[in-house]
Scaffold this active site. Structure first.
Site, PDB file in Angstrom:
ATOM      1  N   HIS B  50       0.792  -1.089   0.086  1.00 36.58           N
ATOM      2  CA  HIS B  50      -0.043  -0.009   0.153  1.00 36.58           C
ATOM      3  C   HIS B  50       0.775   1.332   0.043  1.00 36.58           C
ATOM      4  O   HIS B  50       1.779   1.563   0.822  1.00 36.58           O
ATOM      5  CB  HIS B  50      -0.626   0.013   1.259  1.00 36.58           C
ATOM      6  CG  HIS B  50      -1.863  -0.911   1.483  1.00 36.58           C
ATOM      7  ND1 HIS B  50      -2.955  -0.868   0.750  1.00 36.58           N
ATOM      8  CD2 HIS B  50      -1.851  -2.154   2.124  1.00 36.58           C
ATOM      9  CE1 HIS B  50      -3.738  -2.245   1.017  1.00 36.58           C
ATOM     10  NE2 HIS B  50      -3.009  -2.826   1.708  1.00 36.58           N
ATOM     11  N   ARG B 312      -7.892 -11.139  10.364  1.00 39.07           N
ATOM     12  CA  ARG B 312      -7.174 -10.045  10.310  1.00 39.07           C
ATOM     13  C   ARG B 312      -7.338  -9.310  11.876  1.00 39.07           C
ATOM     14  O   ARG B 312      -8.712  -9.693  12.283  1.00 39.07           O
ATOM     15  CB  ARG B 312      -7.202  -8.932   9.538  1.00 39.07           C
ATOM     16  CG  ARG B 312      -8.670  -8.418   8.980  1.00 39.07           C
ATOM     17  CD  ARG B 312      -8.634  -8.534   7.501  1.00 39.07           C
ATOM     18  NE  ARG B 312      -9.538  -7.500   6.808  1.00 39.07           N
ATOM     19  CZ  ARG B 312     -10.836  -8.008   6.055  1.00 39.07           C
ATOM     20  NH1 ARG B 312     -10.872  -9.374   6.050  1.00 39.07           N
ATOM     21  NH2 ARG B 312     -11.633  -7.408   5.724  1.00 39.07           N
TER      22      ARG B 312
END
Lengths: 413, 461
Positions: B50, B312
Site C-alpha cells: 500500500h 485480520r
C-alpha cells in the site's frame, strides 16, 4: 538452447498421444516426437491399477499400468521418439514449442502439432465448496498417484464425491490402500455409472450412495473430520464423519497450451473446438483424446489419437481438406457438450463414426433430434440410455442431411 | 540461556522486528506456536503493497505505512521478493462514491501521497477494459503495488537467523512470569524461555498475551476475509488493482492481479469470535460471487483455482497500538491490521527506536549478513524452469514437478534445506507454489509429498 526439428510434435504421452505416435510412425517415415512432462509416459492409466483397459483398441482386457506400458512400447517400437520429463511451457513463433527438461531449455520445431494433453478432475476449490482447508482432500488423480505410484498412506474412512465410473475407480483404490469408503455422494437421482457396476460396486465394497445430494462443506482444521451433506429433495443437512474426501469427475481439459495458442475453445467441452478430423482453427495444430472429450475411456482416447494421426499424415502429404465452410454443432440441454463441434462437409466421419456427447440428466430411452434453421433434419431413437457421468454416443450419419449453408446444427434429446 | 529480547509471534511483523534487532549485539529469540513463520494473519491477505493513500492522516499507521512502502520495496529489490508496481484504480459506482473522490484525493495528499489522478468513466474503462458496466469515474493510484505475502516473513526470518537469532517454532506460550530481577519467563509448550525484554507481536493472540502481563487495554476481534483466486489464464483481464471506494465497513471488495499471475477477488469482512475460524463459508462465496459478477462478469467464466480465508486482527482502537512498558521490559505491537505487510519494516524501525528510548543498550554488530537472495516465485522475473543457465548448472531446475505452477525439483529441494526450511506440504507450497495451481495436486501432490518424506527421512531433525 538446442532446436529439435521433427515432422510431428505430439504434446502429451497418454493413450491418445502415444497411439497417434504409433500410428504415424508405423505407417509413414515421418519423424514423430512425443513430449511428456511426467517421469514416464502412459498417462492416467499408469496409476489406474485395475482391470478394464484396452477393450476397444487392443481387444484385450488388462490393467491400466500394463496397458500404459504396451502403448509406450508400441509407439517406440514403431519409431516414435519419446521425451519424458519434458514440458512444453510456451509457444514460439510459427508453432514452435519452448520446452523445459533436465537437459535444459530447448525449442521444438514441427510441421504439425497434435495436442493430446488430456483432462483432469476439478479440485474442490474450483467447485467452490467452502469450509476448512485440512489435509485429506484429494481428487482421484492424486489419490491414485499416491497409492499406486508412491505407495503413500491415505486415511481410514473416506467420502467420495461423485458416483460415476471414476468414482468407483477411486473406491477401489481406497480399498487397496486400506481406507473404507463410507459414502458416495451424487447430485443425480441415480448413480451415473453402469447399473451392473453400481450393484457390483455396492455389494463388493458395501458402500452406500447418497443420491440427489451434494456436499456443502468440508470440516476439519489440520485433517478432514467430516463433510456436510445436503439432501437436495428435503434440504436437510447432515455430517458424515471421515478423514478423507475424494472429489471425482467434473472434468476439465488441460487446455492451457490450446488457450495460449489462441485456439478457439468449445464452450461446452472447454477443449479446442475441432472438426471431425481433429483440426483446430490454427493451421497445423490438431487435438485429440480427452482434451476434446472430457472425458471418455482410455481406449476411446487412443482410437481418437489414431484417427487424428491419419488426418495428420494426409496433411503432411499435402492433401487439401475442405476448410472454411464449417457448420457449428451445438449441444442443447440436456446435452452439456458435443464433440466434434464443427461439421465440415466433405470430411471423413469422426473416430468410430460417432459424435460424443455428455448429458446432465438420465434419459432411459433417448431420442435424438437434429435441427437446423428451425427445421428438424433427423430424429432417431437410440437403443442405449443417456446417463450423466459417461459419454453418450450418437451416430455421425444423423448429420448426413446438414445443409452446408444452413447455419448451426442443434442437437437435443 | 537468557535471551536479551524475545519476540512472540513470527508473522510478518515479528520476523521484521527480529531481523532488525538481529543486527545489534543482542541475543534475539523469535517464538511462534506454528511450525513455520508467517502462518497466522500474515499468510492470508490481499497481498498489496500500500502507498497508504487512504490511511487516516496523522496516525502512526499512516506514517509507518508510508515509510514501510519504501523500505519493503527496496528490500524486495535486494532479496528478490516478488513485487510488481501495477498501480490501482479506485472505481466509483454510485454518485455518492463519485462525490467522495475529491475528498479521497485530498486525503492522499494529507498522507503525503500526491500522485493520485481523477479519472473519467472512459479513462477507467481504458485502464481496465473488462470491468463490468456502470462505473462512473475513478481515481488512479499509480504506485499501489502487488507483492508476494509469504516471502517477506521468510526473508526476514532468514536474515535474522543468519545474524544469529534463534527461531523457536512450535513453541506456544501458555503463561508468562515477569520477575523483579530483570528477567521474564515465558512458559511454552516446549519448556521455559527466559528473556530480558519481551516483544508482543502475537497478532490475533496479542490481547491474550497482553492480559497475561497484567494489562487490559484492547481486544482483538478476528475479522475474517475470504478470497477467491482465479486461474492464471484469467490474468489478462486484470492488469491493475481495482479498488472500491472505501466505506465505514472497510476497504471493501477488490479485484487484483497477483504476483504469481492469478487474479484475486475479495476480501469479505466478517467479525467473528473464533480465532481459529479460517475456513471459507457459503455466505462468503455467495457475497463474493454477487460482488464479483458486478465488478467483472467475465471473470466468472474462468476457473477458480483456490479460495481461502484469513483473519485480520481488528482492534477496538483507531490506530496501531505500539507501546513500551520499561518497568516490565515489555513492548506491545498490537492491532496491526492488513497494512502490516506494507509497514512491517517501518514498524521494526519504530520498535528499535522505542527500545533505545527505553534505555536498552543497542550496539550495532560489526559484521552483519547480507539480505538473503530469495527464490523467485513471481512472474515478474524468469522462474527457474525458464533459465537455461541455472538448469545447465543443476539439472534439478529443469525437472518440473508441479506442472500448473512449473515448480522444479530443485526449488522443492531448496525449500526443504533452506535456513528457515519448509517442514511440510504447506511450507513447500508457500516457498515454491507447488500444489497451489489449478489442479491443486491432481498431478503433483503425491510427488511433492514424496520429495518431503524423502528429505525428512534422510535428514535428522
Amino acid at each position: 538452447m538446442t532446436t529439435i526439428t521433427t515432422d510431428v510434435a505430439i504434446i502429451g504421452g497418454g493413450p491418445a498421444g502415444l497411439t497417434a505416435a504409433a500410428t504415424l510412425a508405423a505407417r509413414t517415415s515421418v519423424r514423430v516426437l512425443v513430449l511428456e512432462r511426467e517421469h514416464e509416459a502412459g498417462g492416467i492409466p499408469r496409476h489406474s491399477d485395475h482391470l478394464g483397459y484396452g477393450v476397444r483398441d487392443k481387444h484385450t482386457f488388462t490393467t491400466g499400468p500394463r496397458y500404459a506400458r504396451r502403448l509406450v512400447d508400441e509407439a517406440t517400437d514403431a519409431g516414435a521418439q519419446l521425451l519424458t520429463k519434458t514440458m512444453v511451457t510456451s509457444w514460439g513463433e510459427q508453432n514452435g514449442l519452448n520446452i523445459t527438461s533436465p537437459r535444459g531449455r530447448d525449442r521444438v520445431e514441427a510441421k504439425a502439432v497434435i495436442l493430446a494433453t488430456g483432462a483432469r478432475e476439478r479440485p474442490r476449490p474450483a467447485r467452490m465448496i467452502p469450509g476448512g482447508r485440512p489435509a485429506g482432500v484429494l481428487t482421484t488423480g492424486e489419490l491414485q498417484n499416491k497409492v499406486h505410484l508412491y505407495h503413500q498412506e491415505v486415511g481410514t474412512r473416506a467420502v467420495v464425491i461423485g458416483a460415476e465410473l471414476v468414482s468407483w475407480s477411486a473406491v477401489m483404490t481406497l480399498k487397496e490402500a486400506g481406507c473404507r469408503t463410507e459414502l458416495l455422494v451424487t447430485q443425480h437421482a441415480r448413480p451415473e455409472s453402469y447399473a451392473a457396476f453400481n450393484l457390483g460396486g455396492r455389494a463388493m465394497f458395501r458402500t452406500s450412495v447418497a443420491t440427489r445430494s451434494r456436499v456443502t462443506q468440508v470440516l476439519g482444521c489440520t485433517r478432514v473430520t467430516g463433510v456436510e451433506i445436503e439432501d437436495l429433495t428435503t434440504g436437510r443437512r447432515r455430517v458424515v464423519e471421515c478423514d478423507t474426501v475424494v472429489f471425482t469427475g467434473d472434468w476439465i481439459p488441460d487446455h492451457e497450451l490450446a488457450r495460449t495458442a489462441g485456439i478457439t475453445l468449445d464452450r461446452g467441452t472447454r477443449g479446442p473446438l475441432v472438426d471431425s478430423i481433429g483440426r483446430t482453427n490454427r493451421p497445423g495444430i490438431f487435438a485429440a483424446g480427452n482434451l476434446v472429450h472430457p472425458v471418455d475411456t482410455a481406449d476411446i482416447a487412443a482410437l481418437g489419437g489414431a484417427h487424428v494421426a491419419r488426418a495428420v499424415e494426409k496433411h503432411l502429404n499435402g492433401a487439401t481438406f475442405p476448410s472454411g465452410g464449417a457448420v457449428p454443432i451445438l449441444a442443447r440441454a440436456p446435452f452439456k457438450w458435443v464433440t466434434p463441434g464443427l461439421y465440415e462437409p466433405g470430411l471423413p466421419a469422426p473416430a468410430r463414426g460417432r459424435l460424443e456427447t455428455w448429458v446432465t440428466d438420465h434419459v432411459r430411452a433417448p431420442r435424438v433430434t437434429v435441427r437446423q434453421g428451425g427445421r428438424t433434419i433427423a430424429r432417431r431413437s437410440l437403443p442405449w440410455p443417456a446417463s450423466p457421468g459417461r459419454v453418450f454416443r450418437i451416430p455421425w450419419d444423423l448429420l448426413k442431411d446438414v445443409d452446408p449453408s444452413g447455419g448451426p446444427v442443434e442437437l437435443t434429446l | 540461556m537468557t535471551y536479551d529480547i524475545t519476540i512472540v509471534g513470527a508473522g510478518v511483523v515479528g520476523t521484521a522486528i527480529a531481523r532488525a534487532l538481529s543486527r545489534y549485539d543482542l541475543n534475539v529469540a523469535l517464538l511462534d506456536a506454528a511450525n513455520d513463520v508467517g502462518q497466522g494473519t500474515s499468510k492470508a491477505n490481499t497481498a498489496i503493497l500500500h502507498t497508504g493513500f487512504d490511511a487516516k492522516p496523522g496516525t502512526l499507521e499512516s506514517r509507518l505505512v508510508r515509510r514501510g512502502y519504501q523500505l519493503l520495496a527496496d528490500y524486495a529489490a535486494r532479496t528478490g521478493i516478488p513485487l510488481e508496481r501495477t498501480g490501482a484504480v479506485l472505481v466509483a459506482w454510485t454518485e455518492e462514491e463519485l462525490a467522495n473522490l475529491p475528498a479521497l484525493q485530498d486525503k492522499a495528499v494529507a498522507n503525503g501521497y500526491e500522485n493520485c489522478q481523477r479519472l473519467t468513466a472512459e479513462e477507467v474503462y481504458a485502464a481496465v477494459p473488462d470491468l463490468g458496466p456502470g462505473a462512473l469515474g475513478g481515481l488512479s493510484v499509480p504506485d499501489e503495488s502487488i507483492i508476494c505475502p509469504w516471502t517477506p516473513s521468510i526473508a526476514y526470518a532468514t536474515e535474522a537467523v543468519d545474524n544469529g537469532a534463534t527461531l523457536l517454532l512450535e513453541h506456544e506460550v501458555r503463561a508468562v512470569d515477569v520477575h523483579p530481577g530483570g528477567t521474564t519467563t515465558l512458559h511454552t509448550t516446549q519448556g521455559p524461555v527466559t528473556t530480558r525484554w519481551l516483544i508482543n507481536a502475537a497478532g490475533l493472540g496479542a490481547d491474550v498475551l497482553d492480559r497475561a502481563l497484567g494489562h487490559d487495554r484492547f481486544t482483538v476481534t478476528p475479522r475474517r476475509g475470504e478470497l477467491l483466486v482465479f486461474d492464471k489464464l484469467a490474468r489478462p483481464l486484470v492488469n491493475k488493482i481495482v479498488l472500491p471506494v472505501p466505506s465505514k465497513l472497510g476497504k471493501g471488495v477488490l479485484v487484483s492481479p497477483t504476483v504469481y499471475g492469478n487474479v484475486m477477488l475479495g476480501p469479505t469482512a466478517e467479525d467473528l469470535d473464533d480465532k481459529t475460524a479460517t475456513g471459507t463459508s457459503e455466505g462468503g462465496f455467495e457475497f463474493l460471487r454477487t460482488k464479483g459478477e458486478k465488478l467483472m462478469p467475465v471473470l466468472f467464466e474462468e476457473e477458480v483455482t483456490t479460495a481461502y480465508a484469513g483473519l485480520r486482527a481488528a482492534i477496538d482502537h483507531g490506530d496501531y497500538l505500539i507501546d513500551t512498558d520499561p518497568d516490565q521490559r515489555y513492548l506491545l505491537v498490537g492491532g496491526i491490521r492488513s497494512t502490516g505487510l506494507t509497514s512491517s519494516m517501518a514498524i521494526a524501525e519504530h520498535v528499535e527506536s522505542l527500545l533505545q528510548d527505553a534505555g536498552l543498550t543497542m550496539t550495532a554488530k560489526v559484521e552483519v549478513a547480507d539480505p538473503p537472495l530469495m527464490p523467485n516465485i513471481g512472474e515478474h522475473a524468469p522462474r527457474p524452469y525458464e533459465r537455461g543457465d541455472l538448469i545447465a548448472q543443476d539439472p534439478a531446475f529443469g525437472e518440473i514437478v508441479c506442472f500448473c505452477e512449473r515448480v522444479t525439483a530443485g526449488e522443492i529441494r531448496d525449500a526443504l534445506t533452506a535456513t528457515v526450511p519448509a517442514v511440510d506440504r504447506a511450507g513447500v507450497s508457500k516457498r515454491t507454489r507447488a500444489t497451489n495451481g489449478r489442479c491443486q495436486g491432481f498431478y503433483c501432490g503425491a510427488n511433492v509429498d514424496a520429495c518431503i518424506t524423502k528429505h525428512l527421512q534422510g535428514a535428522p531433525r
